[in-house]
Design an enzyme around this catalytic site. Structure first.
Site, PDB file in Angstrom:
ATOM      1  N   CYS A 131      18.340   3.210   6.736  1.00 63.97           N
ATOM      2  CA  CYS A 131      18.816   1.617   6.979  1.00 63.97           C
ATOM      3  C   CYS A 131      20.372   2.397   6.836  1.00 63.97           C
ATOM      4  O   CYS A 131      20.613   3.132   6.459  1.00 63.97           O
ATOM      5  CB  CYS A 131      18.220   0.736   5.954  1.00 63.97           C
ATOM      6  SG  CYS A 131      18.455   0.860   4.638  1.00 63.97           S
ATOM      7  N   CYS A 143      -8.246   4.829  -6.103  1.00 65.59           N
ATOM      8  CA  CYS A 143      -8.790   5.828  -7.421  1.00 65.59           C
ATOM      9  C   CYS A 143     -10.031   6.386  -7.908  1.00 65.59           C
ATOM     10  O   CYS A 143      -9.952   7.260  -6.961  1.00 65.59           O
ATOM     11  CB  CYS A 143      -8.194   5.217  -8.063  1.00 65.59           C
ATOM     12  SG  CYS A 143      -6.721   4.685  -8.602  1.00 65.59           S
TER      13      CYS A 143
END
Ligand SMILES: [Zn+2]
Length: 364
Positions: free
Chosen positions: A322, A172
């Site tokens: 998938c 961050c």
């Protein structure tokens, strides 16, 4: 106490709970504040840092009057203001390989709001070895994650098996973060901690929050039998210092991927039809691939991804799909942890493709 499922019994559970908060920073601040306010009886705060001016936009435990003080002390002052009955233990040495096992054993639950992978993986492994629940949070820019990992129900390493290099993912401090995003994720962490402590969680799960997109979704986890920490044949049996060397931050961190973690099925179709289509990889089993496939998708079944990394390009956009989007999300996160910044999951998988893009693709 008026909340269904809490009552006096739940409130007493919170009062008798010992919670260890790792990092009194952007996530630890809101998490600790709400836990103190909720009546958690005992809280440990582990943080080796001092309060810096650049922290204040997100680390709401601290203020101008505690600049330069150890964050543990600054945090203890703020938490005592809210709940004078809270017992607080300060661990200004931070959460280290030396004290991790002892601290994890001493507390009922660990809340991880740290911002470096060494401590994150250390916390994950220490909790598995000690059989303690872990509530984990992470943020970057406007995205966040909240993980709830219960003993025996799937751990952090089931999702992220290997610790990535620090250069692969910016912190961050490097990349920036919206202060309020820390507030959302840290508060969510507190809510999960409370739910675990009063017995309202039975499964490990990962919540993915995108403030910019306005979305949140939950992925239910199970034990990955190949997990190095909690799988069938775990390789992590103790906390070895060499395994958690804090990876040094490079002077010029690679910029975070502008590629989203997930794309919708419509967006996937648009990208694949574009002039420079992304590489499409199918991580289902060969028998599923034989039943139906999205044209020219390369088949690399999920279990063989770790040893076939060389076949997945790192310098071009890659889409992973998938059947329904669960396995491929796991693979996408694994690849991102490995430094593949241009990899995105196809939401809904081939089943959504059949329904929304090409009905000729057989459903099963
Ligand atoms: Zn695991």
């Amino acid at each position: 106490m008026r909340l269904p499922g809490v009552g006096e019994a739940g409130q007493l559970k919170l009062k008798s709970a010992k919670v260890l908060v790792l990092g009194a920073g952007g996530l630890g601040s809101p998490a600790a504040l709400y836990l103190a306010a909720a009546g958690v009886g005992f809280m440990g705060i582990a943080d080796p840092d001092k309060v810096d001016l650049s922290n204040l936009h997100r680390q709401v435990l601290h203020g101008f009057d505690t600049l330069g003080l150890p964050k543990t002390i600054s945090a203890a002052e703020a938490l005592s203001e809210i709940n004078p009955g809270l017992q607080i233990a300060l661990h200004p040495e931070g959460f280290t390989v030396e004290n991790a096992a002892e601290l994890a054993a001493r507390y009922d639950l660990v809340v991880d709001g740290t911002d470096n992978f060494a401590t994150r993986f250390l916390a994950a492994d220490a909790c598995v070895l000690a059989g303690k629940p872990l509530v984990h949070g992470s943020v970057l820019r406007s995205e966040g994650q909240v993980g709830v990992f219960l003993p025996g129900a799937g751990c952090y390493r089931c999702v992220y098996p290997v610790m990535p290099d620090a250069s692969a993912v910016p912190t961050c401090a490097d990349a920036g973060v919206w202060g309020a995003t820390c507030g959302v994720v840290g508060s969510w962490m507190a809510a999960e901690v409370i739910a675990v402590l009063i017995g309202q969680r039975t499964h490990s799960r990962l919540q993915l929050i995108d403030i910019a997109a306005g979305t949140a979704r939950v992925v239910r986890l199970t034990v990955d039998s190949a997990c190095p920490a909690c799988g069938r044949q775990p390789t992590i049996r103790s906390l070895e210092k060499s395994a958690y060397q804090p990876t040094t931050c490079p002077t010029a961190p690679r910029s975070m991927s502008e590629h989203p973690l997930e794309v919708s099925i419509e967006e996937a179709a648009r990208l694949l039809a574009s002039a420079q289509p992304p590489v499409l990889i199918d991580v289902r089993e060969p028998s599923e691939h034989a039943t139906c496939c999205i044209a020219c998708a390369k088949l690399i079944p999920m279990a063989s991804v770790p040893e076939r990394l060389k076949e997945i390009p790192q310098d071009v956009p890659v889409l992973i799909h998938c059947h329904h989007g669960g396995r491929s999300l796991r693979v996408t996160q694994f690849l991102r942890a490995k430094g593949y910044t241009q990899v995105s999951n196809v939401q809904g998988g081939i089943d959504a493709w059949s329904q929304k893009v090409d009905p000729k693709v057989r459903r099963y």
